[in-house]
Scaffold this active site. Sequence first.
Site, mmCIF file in Angstrom:
data_model
loop_
_atom_site.group_PDB
_atom_site.id
_atom_site.type_symbol
_atom_site.label_atom_id
_atom_site.label_comp_id
_atom_site.label_asym_id
_atom_site.label_seq_id
_atom_site.Cartn_x
_atom_site.Cartn_y
_atom_site.Cartn_z
ATOM 1 N N ASN A 86 -6.114 -7.459 -11.784
ATOM 2 C CA ASN A 86 -4.719 -7.691 -12.041
ATOM 3 C C ASN A 86 -3.859 -8.475 -12.054
ATOM 4 O O ASN A 86 -3.017 -9.326 -11.085
ATOM 5 C CB ASN A 86 -3.522 -6.421 -11.275
ATOM 6 C CG ASN A 86 -3.656 -6.443 -9.905
ATOM 7 O OD1 ASN A 86 -4.932 -6.950 -9.262
ATOM 8 N ND2 ASN A 86 -3.088 -6.924 -9.181
ATOM 9 N N ASP A 281 -8.288 -3.342 0.226
ATOM 10 C CA ASP A 281 -7.347 -3.816 -0.772
ATOM 11 C C ASP A 281 -6.369 -4.682 0.068
ATOM 12 O O ASP A 281 -5.405 -4.448 0.127
ATOM 13 C CB ASP A 281 -6.422 -2.565 -0.442
ATOM 14 C CG ASP A 281 -5.142 -2.215 -1.786
ATOM 15 O OD1 ASP A 281 -5.487 -3.595 -2.493
ATOM 16 O OD2 ASP A 281 -4.533 -1.336 -1.493
ATOM 17 N N HIS A 285 1.063 -10.645 -0.960
ATOM 18 C CA HIS A 285 1.991 -11.627 -1.551
ATOM 19 C C HIS A 285 2.750 -12.438 -0.566
ATOM 20 O O HIS A 285 2.862 -11.996 0.791
ATOM 21 C CB HIS A 285 3.284 -10.005 -1.371
ATOM 22 C CG HIS A 285 2.608 -9.409 -2.365
ATOM 23 N ND1 HIS A 285 2.900 -9.330 -3.768
ATOM 24 C CD2 HIS A 285 2.321 -7.885 -2.754
ATOM 25 C CE1 HIS A 285 2.038 -8.783 -5.005
ATOM 26 N NE2 HIS A 285 2.102 -7.698 -3.697
#
Length: 409
Positions: A86, A281, A285
């Site tokens: 992604n 994971d 951000h």
Amino acid sequence: MIIRNAKFYLGGRVVKKDILIEKGKIAGFGKFKGEAMDAEGLFALPGLIDPHVHLRDPGMTHKEDFETGTRAALAGGCTTVLDMPNTRPPCTSLSEYRKKKEIAKRKALCDYGLHFGASGSNIQGVKKARPRSLKLYMGESTGRMHAGNMLTLWRHFSNFPKNRPLIVHAEDQETLAAMKKEGRGRPEAAEKIGVEKARILAQEADRVIYFAHTTLFETVHLAKIWKKSLIEVSPHHLFLSREKDGKRLKEFSKVYPPLRSEGERRELWGALYHVDAVGSDHAPHTPAEKRKGAAGFPGLETSLSLFLDAYNRGEVELPWIIDRMAESPARIFGLKSKGRIDKGYDGDITLVDLKEEWKVKADEFASKCGWTPYEGFRLKGKVKKVVLRGKLAADESGVTGKTKGKNVL
Ligand code: NCD
Ligand code: ZN
Ligand code: ZN
């Protein structure tokens, strides 16, 4: 390279020996003469393999890139990372796959592999690229590349080679959308329905399926009804909960799937022996983006230490950590020379001090994102030295920057 007097598991028993690495491969165990790296008092683990990281390169390199992300990996004891698709643009075509491989080749300091992405329209694209693994988002997450309608799901499930891992983020899109309209956020029902749908489709297609970041005792068991289901768990669902950490972290607590209740967190520990792999994971951000609602936690630099700390409290055994964080991911993703301390395997070694305590501080981390949900945690068990194919990749003074990663998928 000689690693002197390390303790490690060999043939199921703890031994204390020198490890000899020649031409990047483990060549033998015993007593060897010559200049050596001192590992007295340290435990040697096979270099860890993190099968679920988001290194954000290309397109979101203000959050992380292949250099800072692989630095974070090495600092945390991982010598191989498998990166999610992604990115921007998403890694869903042969041309993007090739471009991303070039970027990784140029910047990576540890070994890596790239998961290819499934989209609503790239069945042919997947066939052309012939990737070793395929990631499919059933429901919306960062990057909005979900491919959750039944026909798309079925096409990917039935077309992707049946023995290669199809990695599924199993939160059902229809459930997510309906519950959002009802103001019910992101409920557990989305994971339960997603896992059931995907498990039934995998069974129908007679294929291997890998459930990413499973959060519930119930979904672990639902998934395992099918014998070719593989289960991944992520540290934050085992070490953090809505009640305990939601208030402390406020808007920084957002992650998909969400943190669960304290009761469910404990229950998940009860399913540990059905779990096949740990994936951090690692989803960095910036703090500004978190304040605006971005979902995801950085995890590479805390994943191993959290489990070592749990080991020190008697909650998990060392062989479980070694298996689920190295040997089993290697087996699942077909990394034949990785995941074990044994003759002929790559000389990837993570030396840890099982008893050293340290305090988590994001400003000492290599990740670009600058924060961690574990800020201030005191953890017992620390990474001391990391060796990648016989070269020193990290030690107490940090990541050396002198190693070069290669593609292993
Ligand atoms: C991940 C991300 O930010 O890339 N976010 C997250 O909350 N886990 C995406 C994902 O793994 O679904
Ligand atoms: Zn996901
Ligand atoms: Zn993810």
